[in-house]
Design an enzyme around this catalytic site. Structure first.
Site, PDB file in Angstrom:
ATOM      1  CE  LYS A   1      -4.235  -0.590   2.566  1.00  0.00           C
ATOM      2  NZ  LYS A   1      -4.624  -0.368   3.984  1.00  0.00           N
TER       3      LYS A   1
ATOM      4  CG  HIS B   1      16.052   0.412   5.985  1.00  0.00           C
ATOM      5  ND1 HIS B   1      15.397   1.388   6.675  1.00  0.00           N
ATOM      6  CD2 HIS B   1      15.656   0.545   4.685  1.00  0.00           C
ATOM      7  CE1 HIS B   1      14.621   2.079   5.859  1.00  0.00           C
ATOM      8  NE2 HIS B   1      14.768   1.595   4.642  1.00  0.00           N
TER       9      HIS B   1
HETATM   10 ZN    ZN Z   1      14.457   3.901   1.245  1.00  0.00          ZN
END
Ligand code: ZN
Ligand code: NAG
Ligand code: NAG
Ligand code: NAG
Ligand code: NAG
Length: 651
Positions: free
Chosen positions: A268, A488
């Site tokens: 989404k 990340h």
């Molecule tokens: Zn990114």
């Protein structure tokens, strides 16, 4: 001079010597594997495992790699930024560009090879990351991550590092603060920071995009903005067809911000790039390749660049997409950048490659995986060999610093990368190749490209993929082996062996806790404060200001929230900022200007508090802690290696 915590005694690792020996063996092997691939990509040894192996077990004496060991030969400090403020795309005469090379390239098994002499069909002799070796290395490190005793060992070392840092802060916090207060002029606001991970298509915040759209509806209403079925539409007609007036638009109707329905729904999330839920507006405003030649996107990015330049101390490494769907993507992208002069001293580009082979294959735009690699890399080889005939790409590439691999990591992978996996030529199924397959082929092509570019005296590229945002642990293994830095790294929190390895090798990790909070991991569970305490090389970045941030300075927003939630000290904040610069790919001279002329030296010697605002105490602590850890691991491995002849000698 500061309080040092010393641990003495025989079993300093807290485990039996036998276990330590085995752990050291594994970890050393993993470090050497990474080093081999880093060296191949850049012709330089970034890390110093081998030096350590030769020099340990005595603690290495300030041996670290500085190109020039004589401090006196450094000017004290370059006082002006070594940047040109003029746009480098203006008034370039193609004839002044490097001349054509006679070398030829050919793609073999998905990897471009360079031929000096086409007739003899012998590839140019260069180190080459062979597939079998890579899969072997991948499996070796993979096996380590699930090795029970090794897991325990690494977990204990990480806990030790956390505790040691707590003790350090307890004893020296006031001294660190005092050191910062003593520095004239410098504070957190005016030390440089780089947003190490941010996507160009979402680099403006929602209010900015809204204001920009309203402005274009007033000023550019009659510009041709869209074409369908051979008919052109003006911006006014597009908005009329959507029944929208400038007055109606609000941030709420724009609806690009992440809300709580997005958590764990990356699928989404992608639709949030469509303003007002309309993909037509996405195409007009945030694409480089459209009927208006990417004019609006170029303008809005230039406004973001102006904001960065005004703020002076903030820089960004923006990601632009190349999909590998067709041959002319690079040319169009480069023409876009050159034509609209999308350039700023505060910005460097990375190229992100979405892992979307299955979609293009299903649509019939690609036949096999080789074709995708060919679309992505051939234009780069051609521009490198013949800049005069590819002037736009050549100029644009000067400010492209590397490649990123992006997409939803949590998507199920149906394949494992083994020797039995189809070669890129034979990858014709509608299935998507696994993460490691993509990253390996990107890396392999980048290696040969870098070697050619080095030969030709041109800038080199780095691999800095999204890695460990979600999905299985083996993404992080691939990242550890092949990537210069990653974005990340959230899942390192679940894999102590890898976390410890990322620490030992000081692999840069660009973390975005606000973005994670929207998509994968709520803020209070984010591992950033743990990583920082242990000494992993982490930095803060925004990822997608359009979806996650509210203010005009999203990077500051990111620092502000992190500081308040995790109670970071001014020293921690400046350390994060300093990490973001070392991790970034801005040129060496610029980094010298920002961090100090000797910034590459390890330890306090390389630190210049007048620029970084990081106290020498903190830098020494990090350096000594890492040295001690490396000495423990490599020293033990070394002791063994001298008994049997070196297993790693062949490297
Ligand atoms: Zn990114
Ligand atoms: C840390 O604090 C202790 C205790 O006050 C002190 O002995 C030590 O020198 C300090 N460390 C640094 C780097 O100043
Ligand atoms: C546009 O707005 C008018 C008047 O508010 C309405 O009658 C019409 O149905 C709307 N058209 C669309 C496509 O929403
Ligand atoms: C892969 O696709 C390209 C483009 O259609 C084609 O030219 C090439 O022959 C294909 N390779 C193989 C091994 O089928
Ligand atoms: C810590 C680390 O590995 N940093 C590297 C990240 O990548 C840049 C280039 O993109 C290197 O210069 C850094 O050394």
């Amino acid at each position: 001079d500061f309080h040092r915590i010393e641990i003495s005694g025989d079993e300093i690792a807290g485990v039996p010597f036998r276990d330590l020996e085995e752990a050291s063996d594994h970890l050393t092997e993993a470090l050497l594997i990474r080093e081999k691939y880093m060296e191949m990509a850049h012709h330089k040894s970034s890390f110093t495992t081998e030096k350590h192996l030769r020099l340990t077990p005595t603690l290495v004496d300030r041996y670290y790699g500085c190109d020039n060991p004589h401090p006196s030969s450094f000017p004290d400090a370059p006082y002006h930024p070594p940047l040109n403020t003029e746009c480098p795309y203006t008034n370039v005469d193609p004839k002044t560009l490097p001349a054509k090379s006679e070398m030829k390239v050919k793609i073999v098994d998905g990897v471009f090879r360079v031929y000096e002499n086409e007739a003899r069909n012998e590839p140019w002799d260069m180190p080459y990351p062979d597939l079998q070796g890579f899969i072997h290395d991948l499996n070796r490190v993979m096996a380590m991550t699930v090795d029970g005793p090794l897991k325990t060992f690494c977990y204990r070392r990480l806990s030790y590092l956390s505790s040691k840092f707590q003790l350090h802060v307890l004893l020296n916090e006031t001294k660190e603060l005092a050191a910062q207060k003593e520095v004239p002029h410098r504070d957190f606001y005016n030390c440089r920071k780089v947003d190490t991970h941010i996507h160009a298509s979402s680099c403006m915040n929602q209010k900015h995009l809204l204001r920009f759209m309203k402005k274009t509806m007033k000023k550019n209403a009659d510009d041709i903005a869209y074409t369908r079925d051979g008919k052109d539409y003006t911006l006014q007609e597009v908005f009329d067809s959507l029944n929208l007036s400038a007055y109606d638009l609000s941030v709420d109707s724009l609806d690009v911000h992440a809300d709580r329905n997005l958590f764990h729904r990356f699928d989404k999330f992608n639709s949030k790039y469509n303003p007002i839920g309309q993909s037509i507006l996405r195409e007009i405003y945030i694409k480089t390749d459209n009927r208006a030649g990417g004019k609006f996107f170029a303008h809005v990015i230039k406004e973001v660049m102006d904001d960065l330049e005004d703020s002076k101390y903030q820089q960004s490494e923006l990601r632009l997409s190349v999909y590998g769907r067709s041959k002319d993507e690079w040319l169009k992208l480069a023409q876009w950048a050159v034509k609209h002069r999308v350039y700023s001293d505060n910005v460097r580009w990375l190229i992100q490659i979405p892992r979307l082979f299955d979609i293009y294959k299903a649509k019939g735009s690609l036949e096999n995986f080789t074709q995708m690699l060919d679309n992505i890399f051939r234009p780069l080889f051609e521009a490198t060999l013949d800049p005069q005939n590819n002037p736009e790409i050549h100029l644009f590439l000067k400010h492209v610093t590397g490649f990123d691999s992006v997409d939803d990591e949590s998507k199920q992978e149906h394949h494992v990368f083994t020797m039995q996996s189809p070669k890129p030529d034979d990858w014709t199924a509608i299935d998507n190749p696994p993460y490691s397959y993509y990253v390996y082929y990107m890396y392999a092509n980048m290696v040969t490209l870098n070697q050619l570019r080095k030969e030709r005296g041109m800038t080199l590229f780095n691999l800095r993929p999204h890695c460990g945002e979600a999905g299985p642990a083996h993404h992080l293994v691939t990242g550890f082996i092949l990537a210069e830095n990653i974005s990340h790294g959230l899942l390192l929190r679940k894999v102590p062996v890898l976390q410890y390895l990322y620490y030992l090798a000081q692999v840069g990790i660009a973390m975005s806790p606000l973005s994670n909070n929207g998509l994968f991991l709520s803020y209070h569970r984010n591992p950033l404060p743990d990583y920082l305490a242990r000494g992993l090389c982490v930095s803060l970045s925004t990822d997608d200001p359009l979806q996650f941030h509210f203010t005009k300075e999203p990077l500051m927003e990111e620092y502000s929230i992190a500081t308040q939630v995790w109670k970071l000290s001014p020293c921690d904040m400046c350390e994060l900022a300093r990490n973001s610069i070392t991790m970034s790919a801005f040129p060496h001279e610029v980094k010298q200007y920002w961090l100090g002329p000797r910034y590459r030296d390890e330890g306090a010697h390389g630190n210049d508090i007048r620029r970084t605002n990081v106290p020498d105490i903190r830098v020494s602590y990090r350096h000594e802690t890492l040295e001690a850890e490396l000495a423990l691991i490599l020293g033990t491995a070394h002791a063994q290696n001298t008994k049997s002849s070196s297993e790693f000698g062949s490297l």
